[in-house]
Design an enzyme around this catalytic site. Sequence first.
Site, PDB file in Angstrom:
ATOM      1  N   GLN A   1       4.473  20.923   6.566  1.00  0.00           N
ATOM      2  CA  GLN A   1       4.801  22.137   7.328  1.00  0.00           C
ATOM      3  C   GLN A   1       4.612  21.876   8.819  1.00  0.00           C
ATOM      4  O   GLN A   1       4.938  22.702   9.650  1.00  0.00           O
ATOM      5  CB  GLN A   1       3.867  23.276   6.927  1.00  0.00           C
TER       6      GLN A   1
ATOM      7  N   HIS B   1       9.232  22.991   8.608  1.00  0.00           N
ATOM      8  CA  HIS B   1       9.280  23.938   9.732  1.00  0.00           C
ATOM      9  C   HIS B   1       9.866  23.332  11.002  1.00  0.00           C
ATOM     10  O   HIS B   1       9.622  23.828  12.102  1.00  0.00           O
ATOM     11  CB  HIS B   1       7.879  24.516   9.985  1.00  0.00           C
TER      12      HIS B   1
ATOM     13  N   CYS C   1      21.984  24.948  28.574  1.00  0.00           N
ATOM     14  CA  CYS C   1      22.832  24.099  27.720  1.00  0.00           C
ATOM     15  C   CYS C   1      24.040  23.612  28.532  1.00  0.00           C
ATOM     16  O   CYS C   1      24.698  24.405  29.213  1.00  0.00           O
ATOM     17  CB  CYS C   1      23.301  24.923  26.519  1.00  0.00           C
TER      18      CYS C   1
ATOM     19  N   THR D   1      -3.704  23.086   4.259  1.00  0.00           N
ATOM     20  CA  THR D   1      -2.837  24.251   4.498  1.00  0.00           C
ATOM     21  C   THR D   1      -3.508  25.512   3.979  1.00  0.00           C
ATOM     22  O   THR D   1      -4.144  25.480   2.928  1.00  0.00           O
ATOM     23  CB  THR D   1      -1.432  24.088   3.871  1.00  0.00           C
ATOM     24  N   SER D   2      -3.342  26.601   4.734  1.00  0.00           N
ATOM     25  CA  SER D   2      -3.945  27.862   4.296  1.00  0.00           C
ATOM     26  C   SER D   2      -3.144  28.465   3.145  1.00  0.00           C
ATOM     27  O   SER D   2      -3.605  29.397   2.493  1.00  0.00           O
ATOM     28  CB  SER D   2      -4.035  28.843   5.464  1.00  0.00           C
TER      29      SER D   2
ATOM     30  N   PRO E   1     -11.490  21.890   3.422  1.00  0.00           N
ATOM     31  CA  PRO E   1     -12.913  22.236   3.475  1.00  0.00           C
ATOM     32  C   PRO E   1     -13.173  23.720   3.201  1.00  0.00           C
ATOM     33  O   PRO E   1     -14.303  24.106   2.904  1.00  0.00           O
ATOM     34  CB  PRO E   1     -13.329  21.862   4.906  1.00  0.00           C
TER      35      PRO E   1
HETATM   36  N1  APR Z   1      -9.009  18.738   6.817  1.00  0.00           N
HETATM   37  C1  APR Z   1      -8.339  19.478   5.896  1.00  0.00           C
HETATM   38  N2  APR Z   1      -8.077  20.784   6.063  1.00  0.00           N
HETATM   39  C2  APR Z   1      -8.513  21.372   7.191  1.00  0.00           C
HETATM   40  C3  APR Z   1      -9.214  20.670   8.192  1.00  0.00           C
HETATM   41  C4  APR Z   1      -9.461  19.287   7.969  1.00  0.00           C
HETATM   42  N3  APR Z   1     -10.113  18.555   8.860  1.00  0.00           N
HETATM   43  N4  APR Z   1      -9.489  21.533   9.198  1.00  0.00           N
HETATM   44  C5  APR Z   1      -8.982  22.717   8.840  1.00  0.00           C
HETATM   45  N5  APR Z   1      -8.394  22.637   7.631  1.00  0.00           N
HETATM   46  C6  APR Z   1      -7.701  23.661   6.859  1.00  0.00           C
HETATM   47  C7  APR Z   1      -8.171  25.073   7.106  1.00  0.00           C
HETATM   48  O1  APR Z   1      -9.271  25.382   6.258  1.00  0.00           O
HETATM   49  C8  APR Z   1      -6.931  25.891   6.756  1.00  0.00           C
HETATM   50  O2  APR Z   1      -6.920  26.249   5.387  1.00  0.00           O
HETATM   51  O3  APR Z   1      -6.348  23.643   7.280  1.00  0.00           O
HETATM   52  C9  APR Z   1      -5.771  24.911   7.022  1.00  0.00           C
HETATM   53  C10 APR Z   1      -4.918  25.265   8.213  1.00  0.00           C
HETATM   54  O4  APR Z   1      -4.229  26.447   7.946  1.00  0.00           O
HETATM   55  P1  APR Z   1      -3.162  27.049   8.969  1.00  0.00           P
HETATM   56  O5  APR Z   1      -3.725  26.996  10.338  1.00  0.00           O
HETATM   57  O6  APR Z   1      -2.718  28.368   8.447  1.00  0.00           O
HETATM   58  O7  APR Z   1      -1.982  25.977   8.898  1.00  0.00           O
HETATM   59  P2  APR Z   1      -0.747  25.877   7.905  1.00  0.00           P
HETATM   60  O8  APR Z   1      -1.120  26.258   6.517  1.00  0.00           O
HETATM   61  O9  APR Z   1      -0.148  24.542   8.119  1.00  0.00           O
HETATM   62  O10 APR Z   1       0.218  26.988   8.500  1.00  0.00           O
HETATM   63  C11 APR Z   1       1.481  27.158   7.914  1.00  0.00           C
HETATM   64  O11 APR Z   1       2.162  28.712   9.586  1.00  0.00           O
HETATM   65  O12 APR Z   1       2.097  29.382  11.776  1.00  0.00           O
HETATM   66  C12 APR Z   1       2.860  28.784  10.821  1.00  0.00           C
HETATM   67  O13 APR Z   1       4.655  27.328  11.105  1.00  0.00           O
HETATM   68  C13 APR Z   1       3.264  27.379  11.179  1.00  0.00           C
HETATM   69  O14 APR Z   1       3.509  25.453   9.728  1.00  0.00           O
HETATM   70  C14 APR Z   1       2.648  26.519  10.087  1.00  0.00           C
HETATM   71  C15 APR Z   1       2.502  27.518   8.951  1.00  0.00           C
END
Ligand code: APR
Length: 266
Positions: free
Chosen positions: A104, A122, A167, A208-209, A234
Amino acid sequence: MFNFDETVLERLQTAKKIVFFSGAGISAESGVPTFRDDLSGLWAQYDPMQLATPEAFRRQPALVWGWYLWRRQRVRAAQPNAAHLALAQWQAAAGADRVICLTQNVDDLHERAGCSEVLHLHGNLFSSLCAECGQSVDEAALPKAHQTRAVDVEFDPNGQEITPPACRACGGHIRPGVIWFGEALDSQVLDRSFELSATCDVLIAIGTSGVVQPAAALPSIAREAGAYVMQINPQETPLDAVAHSNIRASAAQALPELYKHVHKGQ
Ligand code: APR
């Protein structure tokens, strides 16, 4: 340090296709901020609706473009971490048809770590296109002041307004080539992601969340099709309920260890 379950290791060793599904957390240890972490997440500091929607760009193109130039610069200054490197090593060892990198993230840290094939759900932080006619523009074709590789000024993280270039074809504003909230994902990338998730033997969600659709549905699609689903994070996430096993650790700690355990003796 990690005690991986023998059955998990065996599944990974015998899997014909493994999908690594990464999110912002895999780049956190490279110094690229995540989106939804309480303190350092980008959306704790900035309102996504002011910066990451087509409406925001129409309303305040200079604010949005300035913020993306800052993000480009920040990612450029970051280096792939041990998790990106382990995944690239895994792909090189098994082949890009057996180890799939589905992300993502709009950063290029998987590529810079050596992944030969990366599917970006994305979009790509470093690509640009015209917001009016859709013509894509290489960074090298942008005026120098808009090339983060070429400028020696530091963009302001607190919202520097930089009018986007025009553009050459139609005069419209150039915008970043990322998918914003409310926009459809590239249908080819999305279809391929669904297909890969539905046909893999193991899917590993990393950092990823698991809340942004449609990407967040991929682990469930994999599980429903019979794949083994793992998660490295974590923190707790909604994917805890989907995953067969959860590794509660940072990606840069857990993934190199997992790689070593799976490939030991090979
Ligand atoms: N290792 C593994 N996971 C981690 C670490 C780490 N060192 N640090 C943080 N995290 C986890 C957090 O606990 C959280 O669950 O990474 C996750 C990050 O979540 P988000 O910030 O929501 O990122 P993501 O899931 O990629 O977001 C999805 O949302 O805003 C949009 O387009 C954007 O691609 C993005 C999408």
